[in-house]
Design a protein around this motif. Structure first.
Motif, PDB file in Angstrom:
ATOM      1  N   GLU A  89      25.004   6.257  17.290  1.00  0.00           N
ATOM      2  CA  GLU A  89      24.162   6.738  16.613  1.00  0.00           C
ATOM      3  C   GLU A  89      24.969   7.226  15.668  1.00  0.00           C
ATOM      4  O   GLU A  89      23.571   6.853  14.674  1.00  0.00           O
ATOM      5  CB  GLU A  89      23.914   9.215  16.920  1.00  0.00           C
ATOM      6  CG  GLU A  89      23.117   8.660  18.599  1.00  0.00           C
ATOM      7  CD  GLU A  89      22.298   8.382  18.643  1.00  0.00           C
ATOM      8  OE1 GLU A  89      21.371   8.277  17.689  1.00  0.00           O
ATOM      9  OE2 GLU A  89      21.740   7.699  20.018  1.00  0.00           O
ATOM     10  N   LEU A  92      23.879   3.944  13.128  1.00  0.00           N
ATOM     11  CA  LEU A  92      22.067   4.258  13.148  1.00  0.00           C
ATOM     12  C   LEU A  92      21.198   4.456  11.651  1.00  0.00           C
ATOM     13  O   LEU A  92      20.887   4.551  11.120  1.00  0.00           O
ATOM     14  CB  LEU A  92      21.305   4.707  14.139  1.00  0.00           C
ATOM     15  CG  LEU A  92      21.468   4.054  15.661  1.00  0.00           C
ATOM     16  CD1 LEU A  92      20.594   4.663  16.202  1.00  0.00           C
ATOM     17  CD2 LEU A  92      20.984   2.191  15.798  1.00  0.00           C
ATOM     18  N   THR A  93      22.645   4.947  11.014  1.00  0.00           N
ATOM     19  CA  THR A  93      22.354   5.654   9.805  1.00  0.00           C
ATOM     20  C   THR A  93      22.024   4.903   8.862  1.00  0.00           C
ATOM     21  O   THR A  93      21.442   4.960   7.642  1.00  0.00           O
ATOM     22  CB  THR A  93      23.491   6.240   9.194  1.00  0.00           C
ATOM     23  OG1 THR A  93      24.765   5.859   9.163  1.00  0.00           O
ATOM     24  CG2 THR A  93      23.783   7.770   9.825  1.00  0.00           C
ATOM     25  N   ASN A  95      20.550  -0.619   7.972  1.00  0.00           N
ATOM     26  CA  ASN A  95      20.846  -1.048   8.631  1.00  0.00           C
ATOM     27  C   ASN A  95      22.526  -2.086   8.199  1.00  0.00           C
ATOM     28  O   ASN A  95      22.945  -2.595   9.532  1.00  0.00           O
ATOM     29  CB  ASN A  95      20.099  -1.888   8.083  1.00  0.00           C
ATOM     30  CG  ASN A  95      18.201  -1.884   8.640  1.00  0.00           C
ATOM     31  OD1 ASN A  95      17.903  -0.711   9.331  1.00  0.00           O
ATOM     32  ND2 ASN A  95      17.577  -2.074   7.056  1.00  0.00           N
ATOM     33  N   SER A  98      24.134  -1.238  11.776  1.00  0.00           N
ATOM     34  CA  SER A  98      23.727  -1.500  12.722  1.00  0.00           C
ATOM     35  C   SER A  98      23.540  -3.047  12.940  1.00  0.00           C
ATOM     36  O   SER A  98      24.163  -3.387  14.139  1.00  0.00           O
ATOM     37  CB  SER A  98      22.381  -1.034  12.868  1.00  0.00           C
ATOM     38  OG  SER A  98      21.625   0.460  13.060  1.00  0.00           O
ATOM     39  N   LYS A 130      19.129   0.006  20.997  1.00  0.00           N
ATOM     40  CA  LYS A 130      19.279   1.043  19.425  1.00  0.00           C
ATOM     41  C   LYS A 130      19.390   0.214  18.414  1.00  0.00           C
ATOM     42  O   LYS A 130      18.382   0.641  17.446  1.00  0.00           O
ATOM     43  CB  LYS A 130      20.056   1.566  20.153  1.00  0.00           C
ATOM     44  CG  LYS A 130      19.334   2.431  21.286  1.00  0.00           C
ATOM     45  CD  LYS A 130      20.452   4.661  21.066  1.00  0.00           C
ATOM     46  CE  LYS A 130      20.274   4.832  22.732  1.00  0.00           C
ATOM     47  NZ  LYS A 130      21.451   6.270  22.797  1.00  0.00           N
ATOM     48  N   MET A 131      20.525  -0.720  18.459  1.00  0.00           N
ATOM     49  CA  MET A 131      20.852  -0.945  17.463  1.00  0.00           C
ATOM     50  C   MET A 131      19.837  -1.617  16.458  1.00  0.00           C
ATOM     51  O   MET A 131      19.494  -2.582  15.669  1.00  0.00           O
ATOM     52  CB  MET A 131      22.212  -1.028  17.057  1.00  0.00           C
ATOM     53  CG  MET A 131      23.008  -0.360  16.538  1.00  0.00           C
ATOM     54  SD  MET A 131      24.887  -0.677  16.712  1.00  0.00           S
ATOM     55  CE  MET A 131      24.955  -1.198  18.409  1.00  0.00           C
ATOM     56  N   ASP A 133      16.867  -2.334  17.545  1.00  0.00           N
ATOM     57  CA  ASP A 133      15.477  -2.005  17.107  1.00  0.00           C
ATOM     58  C   ASP A 133      15.545  -1.002  15.765  1.00  0.00           C
ATOM     59  O   ASP A 133      14.975  -1.557  14.693  1.00  0.00           O
ATOM     60  CB  ASP A 133      15.142  -0.427  18.010  1.00  0.00           C
ATOM     61  CG  ASP A 133      13.950   0.317  17.406  1.00  0.00           C
ATOM     62  OD1 ASP A 133      12.871  -0.420  16.869  1.00  0.00           O
ATOM     63  OD2 ASP A 133      14.244   1.652  17.500  1.00  0.00           O
ATOM     64  N   LYS A 134      17.070  -1.097  15.031  1.00  0.00           N
ATOM     65  CA  LYS A 134      16.895  -0.371  13.229  1.00  0.00           C
ATOM     66  C   LYS A 134      17.266  -1.298  12.374  1.00  0.00           C
ATOM     67  O   LYS A 134      16.234  -0.848  11.185  1.00  0.00           O
ATOM     68  CB  LYS A 134      19.037  -0.176  13.427  1.00  0.00           C
ATOM     69  CG  LYS A 134      18.750   0.728  11.942  1.00  0.00           C
ATOM     70  CD  LYS A 134      18.149   2.279  11.612  1.00  0.00           C
ATOM     71  CE  LYS A 134      18.945   2.057  10.632  1.00  0.00           C
ATOM     72  NZ  LYS A 134      18.252   2.950   9.423  1.00  0.00           N
TER      73      LYS A 134
END
Length: 303
Positions: A89, A92-93, A95, A98, A130-131, A133-134
Motif C-alpha cells: 500500500e 501505491l503512493t 508510479n 510501484s 495492484k502495482m 494497475d498503478k
C-alpha cells in the motif's frame, strides 16, 4: 516522449532547417524534408532505447533462474530475504515506487516458488497486480494469470514460466505504451532484488556444517552468477541515462554506479577466473563489499 529524445528531435529540426534554408531557400519541399529527417532521428533514438532495454532483459537472469540455483545450494528458505508484502500500500503512493517494487516482488515470487511457498507466492502475485494497475499495465497480472498460477502450485517449472511470462508482458506493455521510464525502474528493482537474495544466501550460508572450502564449492555457481551480472548492470545504467531524467532516476543511477564501482574492484579476480588461472577460486568474502552495498541500495528501494 522523453525529454532527451524530444531535445534530440528539436535539435535535428533546427540543424536541418539551417542546412536547407541556406542551400535551397525556404521552400515547402525543403521544410518537409527537414521535418522528415527530424522524425527519422526521433524514431531512431526511441528504437535505440528500446533495444537497450531488450539487452538488459537478455543479460539478466530470468526472475526464476537465480531462485532455483539458490535452492540447489541446499540453503534453507529464509522468509526475511523477501520484501514484506505489507508494504504494498505504501508503494501505491507513486508510479516510481510501484515500478521499482514490482520488479522487487517479481524476484521474490521466484524465490518463494522455488521453495514451494505456494500461498505466499500467490499473495505476492496479487500484490504485483495492484502495482501493475498503478502504472497502467494491470493486464500483465490479470485474473486469468493468477488463476493459472494457482493451478500450477506444486509444479515449479510451470510457476517459473508463468512468472517469466508476466514480467515479459509487463515490459512489452510498458514499451508499447511509451512508458520506458517505468520499464527501466521495473528492471532496476528486479536486478537489485535478485542480487540481494543471492548475496544474502552466500553471506549467511551455515558456517558450522561444512568446511570453508566445501562451502565455496557449493556456492561457486551462485557466486559466479553474481559476478557475471556486471554487464547487465552496465546495460541497466545505460538505459537509465537515456530515459526521462527526474530525481528518482538520478538517485537510481547514482546507486547503480556505486554497485558498478564494486564490480570494477572485482574485475581482476573475474578475469583470472575466466582465464582459468590455476589456484584462483571464488570465496564468500570476495563478494562481501558488493553484498553490503546491494543491501543498502535494496533498503533504499524497499524502505
Amino acid at each position: 516522449m522523453k525529454n532527451n529524445l524530444t531535445k534530440l528531435a528539436a535539435l535535428s529540426v533546427l540543424v536541418s532547417f539551417f542546412l536547407f534554408s541556406t542551400s535551397c531557400g525556404s521552400s515547402d519541399k525543403s521544410k518537409d524534408k527537414a521535418e522528415d529527417l527530424a522524425a527519422a532521428e526521433f524514431d531512431a533514438a526511441e528504437q535505440e532505447l528500446e533495444n537497450e532495454i531488450d539487452k538488459v532483459i537478455h543479460d539478466l537472469p530470468a526472475p526464476s533462474e537465480v531462485p532455483f540455483l539458490l535452492e540447489a545450494t541446499g540453503a534453507d528458505f529464509r522468509a526475511e530475504f523477501v520484501n514484506d508484502l505489507s508494504k504494498v500500500e505504501s508503494y501505491l503512493t507513486s508510479n516510481d515506487k510501484s515500478a521499482l517494487n514490482l520488479g522487487v516482488y517479481a524476484a521474490d515470487i521466484g524465490y518463494l516458488s522455488s521453495y514451494n511457498q505456494a500461498q505466499e507466492a500467490l499473495d505476492y502475485m496479487e500484490g504485483c497486480q495492484k502495482m501493475a494497475d498503478k502504472i497502467g499495465i494491470a493486464s500483465a497480472f490479470d485474473m486469468s494469470l493468477l488463476a493459472r498460477f494457482e493451478k500450477s502450485i506444486g509444479n515449479n517449472d510451470s510457476l517459473a514460466l508463468i512468472i517469466n511470462e508476466a514480467i515479459k508482458v509487463a515490459e512489452e506493455k510498458l514499451e508499447a505504451g511509451d512508458r520506458l521510464t517505468m520499464a527501466a525502474l521495473v528492471l532496476a528493482g528486479s536486478f537489485v532484488e535478485g542480487l540481494y537474495i543471492s548475496t544474502q544466501v552466500i553471506e549467511q550460508y551455515p558456517a558450522d556444517q561444512l568446511s570453508e572450502s566445501n562451502r565455496d564449492v557449493i556456492l561457486e555457481p551462485l557466486m559466479r552468477i553474481v559476478l557475471n551480472q556486471k554487464m547487465a548492470l552496465l546495460d541497466l545504467i545505460s538505459v537509465l541515462k537515456h530515459v526521462e531524467q527526474d530525481e528518482t532516476i538520478a538517485n537510481v543511477i547514482s546507486e547503480m554506479n556505486i554497485l558498478r564501482f564494486q564490480y570494477e574492484e572485482l574485475a581482476e579476480l573475474e578475469q583470472k577466473i575466466n582465464n582459468n588461472e590455476g589456484g584462483v577460486v571464488l570465496h564468500q568474502h570476495d563478494l562481501q563489499k558488493l553484498a553490503t552495498e546491494i543491501q543498502r541500495v535494496r533498503k533504499d528501494i524497499t524502505g
